[in-house]
Design an enzyme around this catalytic site. Structure first.
Site, PDB file in Angstrom:
ATOM      1  N   PHE A   9      44.080 -46.340  -6.813  1.00 29.67           N
ATOM      2  CA  PHE A   9      43.248 -47.380  -7.406  1.00 29.67           C
ATOM      3  C   PHE A   9      41.937 -47.562  -6.647  1.00 29.67           C
ATOM      4  O   PHE A   9      41.934 -47.712  -5.417  1.00 29.67           O
ATOM      5  CB  PHE A   9      43.966 -48.732  -7.379  1.00 29.67           C
ATOM      6  CG  PHE A   9      45.032 -48.905  -8.421  1.00 29.67           C
ATOM      7  CD1 PHE A   9      44.708 -49.276  -9.714  1.00 29.67           C
ATOM      8  CD2 PHE A   9      46.359 -48.717  -8.100  1.00 29.67           C
ATOM      9  CE1 PHE A   9      45.689 -49.451 -10.682  1.00 29.67           C
ATOM     10  CE2 PHE A   9      47.366 -48.894  -9.049  1.00 29.67           C
ATOM     11  CZ  PHE A   9      47.021 -49.254 -10.342  1.00 29.67           C
ATOM     12  N   ASP A  10      40.838 -47.564  -7.396  1.00 28.00           N
ATOM     13  CA  ASP A  10      39.602 -48.108  -6.862  1.00 28.00           C
ATOM     14  C   ASP A  10      39.858 -49.599  -6.610  1.00 28.00           C
ATOM     15  O   ASP A  10      40.790 -50.177  -7.178  1.00 28.00           O
ATOM     16  CB  ASP A  10      38.483 -47.903  -7.884  1.00 28.00           C
ATOM     17  CG  ASP A  10      37.206 -48.601  -7.502  1.00 28.00           C
ATOM     18  OD1 ASP A  10      36.731 -48.399  -6.369  1.00 28.00           O
ATOM     19  OD2 ASP A  10      36.682 -49.363  -8.336  1.00 28.00           O
ATOM     20  N   VAL A  11      39.036 -50.239  -5.796  1.00 29.10           N
ATOM     21  CA  VAL A  11      39.264 -51.655  -5.480  1.00 29.10           C
ATOM     22  C   VAL A  11      38.253 -52.555  -6.187  1.00 29.10           C
ATOM     23  O   VAL A  11      38.615 -53.373  -7.035  1.00 29.10           O
ATOM     24  CB  VAL A  11      39.247 -51.880  -3.955  1.00 29.10           C
ATOM     25  CG1 VAL A  11      39.308 -53.376  -3.641  1.00 29.10           C
ATOM     26  CG2 VAL A  11      40.435 -51.163  -3.310  1.00 29.10           C
TER      27      VAL A  11
END
Length: 219
Positions: A9-11
């Site tokens: 996941f990107d944040v």
């Protein structure tokens, strides 16, 4: 069985609505460097690496590093606290973890920066791996971060999906040979994401969870 048994996941813009803190911090850093942030569209820097962002305005490496230092100092003081998980993020992470999916972050924030943010927001316990950039320029791009994550022995042999909200996320995944999904509730537009030919786009966390677990990858 889930379609994917590991998700990166990107944040910012994917897990956390962090736009206010990031924009306030960019404005501060530009003022410290003698530029008026009123004339700069800082929204284009929601996602890309800091050094790349500042390099659009400063030609010398020394000035870029000074701007990065101003940003990081201010972000640690105030910006990192101006964020919150998007609706449904906690339920999504809990559902994926309960299904046995390996969860990791792949963010251009340095690991030492993102770890306390995830802890403050109560998200850190969901992750098997908190992956991110280095404080120096050695691991600075999304592709470099993803490669670093993939070097973790626990990901060997897993079916890995990258999830993000900007073209950097999807392009980084493609550079590493990974499929990617885009989220439409973040900071990138549908047109930006569709141009990168994602496996699918999700309107919200509920749809994203369903598609990961059920294998519904139809566009």
């Amino acid at each position: 069985m889930p379609a994917f048994d590991a998700v990166l996941f990107d944040v910012d813009g994917t897990l956390l609505h962090s736009r206010p803190g990031i924009l306030h911090t960019f404005a501060y850093a530009f003022r410290q460097m003698g530029l008026d942030p009123a004339g700069i569209d800082c929204t284009r820097y929601l996602g890309p690496p800091l050094r790349w962002s500042f390099a659009q305005h400063f030609s010398s490496e020394a000035d870029v590093e000074r701007a990065v230092e101003h940003y990081r100092t201010r972000y640690a003081e105030a910006g990192m606290h101006e964020c919150a998980p998007f609706p449904g993020v906690r339920a999504m992470l809990a559902a994926l973890r309960a299904a046995g999916v390996f969860l990791a972050t792949a963010t251009c924030k340095p690991v030492d920066v993102v770890r306390p943010i995830l802890a403050e927001q109560g998200l850190a316990p969901y992750f098997d791996l908190i992956g991110g950039a280095s404080m120096d320029a050695s691991v600075d791009t999304k592709a470099a971060v993803i490669r670093q994550d993939l070097a973790d022995a626990r990901l060997a042999g897993r079916r890995v999906l990258m999830v993000g909200d900007r073209q950097d996320d999807l392009q980084g995944a493609a550079a590493c040979g990974l499929p990617a999904a885009g989220v439409l509730y973040g900071y990138g537009s549908r047109a930006e994401l569709e141009a990168c030919r994602p496996l699918f786009l999700a309107e919200d966390c509920e749809e994203l969870t369903r598609r990961i677990l059920q294998g519904d990858t139809a566009r």
